[in-house]
Design an enzyme around this catalytic site. Structure first.
Site: not given
Length: 411
Positions: A176, A191, A284, A316-317, A340-341, A410
């Site tokens: 988040i 995610h 994804h 996202p990275g 997807h990333g 995380k």
């Protein structure tokens, strides 16, 4: 490999359908190529397989793959985190309204959303609800009819957390984040997927497909490519269960987003704020019925996002890199898909051996996040450079917003 005139490269031989890969300028490991070559030899692949720029070797099947099929599905091509995906929403907050220290913001999110895993996933697991909130119970009541239908035929799927995981983050690469966009607007992005119940559904049907292959004496180059033919005993059950898990995953993200927003609004860390745009919520890891090149087919995306013309998506990275809100261009060659990333550049074990706590602290400087040994495998250098990934798929999406995280939670 032969360079195509457009933005992808083509791996092609007589062994099966071509592989079109959007990997110009990004690493494309040999193990991932081998997995894709094994997959393209299946007789029900429609046209070709598309590989996104974040492609890398996965468990069972390649992450960053788009697999169109007619008449069969491959459960491992979806994997066990069914419906995993992203959700993001812009708030009315501005960067200059954030406190100097963001530790309290991070703590408010962590208190609101169960995350991580303990007690081997048992009754004292920190990553599950002991008593789910009323809003979560209401959503579970909606989901229960489909779940009961699945469990009635496949009891093993019911042996584990279900309601207790709804609205929880999990571990690994799930997160988040509070992010700032190019105009200093504040976003909340997260995610996650279908948690334990999705894992049980995926694992169960992967094993059933393998049993069918053995029973029918079908030899495959990789046992994980076991498939369920349309009309077979388990095909309809799997398609229904996957669809249900995707619903669970999308609901899971919506509940976490709502919980995090409410926690921040009720905290003393931020001034009053509202949401300024509708949330972008995209899978994804999933299967969808779609129409491509004159055929109705199943499109399995494992580590890929649907990017039809106008579709909004999230790429996202990593913990210290930029992320992107994108709009699809509807590229037919990619079966209307994008990455997807960033995609892993190395395995989790390799990252743990290579990087130090000092490396991680430097890479995540300016981000309020965990900087301990348990998240070394998620450090930014363990992933491909997100700018190179975005350049490789410039014909698949346009960038709408560029986000940089300032808080990362995380598990």
């Amino acid at each position: 490999m032969e360079r195509n005139k457009v933005n992808y490269e083509v791996l092609s031989d007589e062994a099966g359908r071509p592989i079109k890969s959007w990997t110009v300028g990004v690493p494309f490991e040999d193990e991932a190529k081998k997995q894709l070559r094994n997959l393209r030899g299946l007789p029900f692949i429609h046209k070709w397989i598309a590989a996104m720029p974040d492609v890398h070797r996965g468990y069972g099947a390649t992450v960053g793959s788009v697999v169109p099929t007619v008449g069969a599905v491959v459960p491992a091509a979806v994997g066990v985190d069914i419906g995993c995906g992203m959700i993001a929403v812009r708030t009315t907050l501005r960067a200059d309204q954030l406190p100097d220290s963001l530790r309290g913001v991070r703590s408010a999110i962590e208190r609101a959303v169960p995350h991580g895993r303990s007690d081997n996933g048992g009754r004292n697991d920190v990553g599950a609800w002991r008593v789910a909130p009323a809003s979560h119970q209401k959503e579970w009541a909606r989901l229960m009819e489909g779940y009961d239908r699945i469990v009635a035929k496949h009891p093993r799927i019911g042996r584990g957390p279900d309601l207790g995981h709804l609205g929880t983050l999990g571990t690994g690469n799930h997160f988040i984040e509070l992010c700032l966009d190019e105009s200093d607007g504040v976003w909340l992005m997260l995610h996650s997927g279908s948690r334990g119940v999705g894992n049980r559904i995926g694992s169960h049907f992967i094993e059933l497909a393998k049993e069918d292959m053995r029973r029918w004496y079908i030899n495959l180059p990789d046992a994980d490519l076991a498939y369920l033919p349309e009309g077979s005993e388990h095909f309809d059950d799997y398609v229904f269960a996957v669809s249900w898990a995707q619903d669970y995953a999308a609901t899971n993200r919506e509940l976490m987003l709502r919980g995090a927003i409410e926690a921040l609004q009720m905290s003393n860390e931020l001034p009053p704020f509202e949401l300024s745009e509708a949330a972008v919520n995209c899978h994804h890891n999933y299967v969808a019925r779609e129409h491509h090149f004159g055929k109705n087919c199943f499109v399995t995306r494992k580590g890929a996002v649907r990017a039809r013309e106008g579709d909004l998506g999230i790429i996202p990275g990593s913990m210290g890199a930029r992320s992107f809100i994108v709009r699809g261009k509807g590229n037919a060659d990619s079966f209307h898909s994008c990455s997807h990333g960033a995609g892993r550049a190395m395995s989790r074990e390799a990252a743990k051996k290579r990087f130090t706590l000092e490396d991680h602290a430097k890479a995540t400087e300016g981000v309020e996040c965990r900087k301990d040994a348990e998240v070394i495998d998620e450090t930014p250098a363990a992933y491909k450079p997100i700018d190179a990934v975005m350049a490789a798929q410039s014909d698949l999406v346009d960038v709408v917003h560029t986000l940089k995280q300032v808080v990362c939670v995380k598990g």
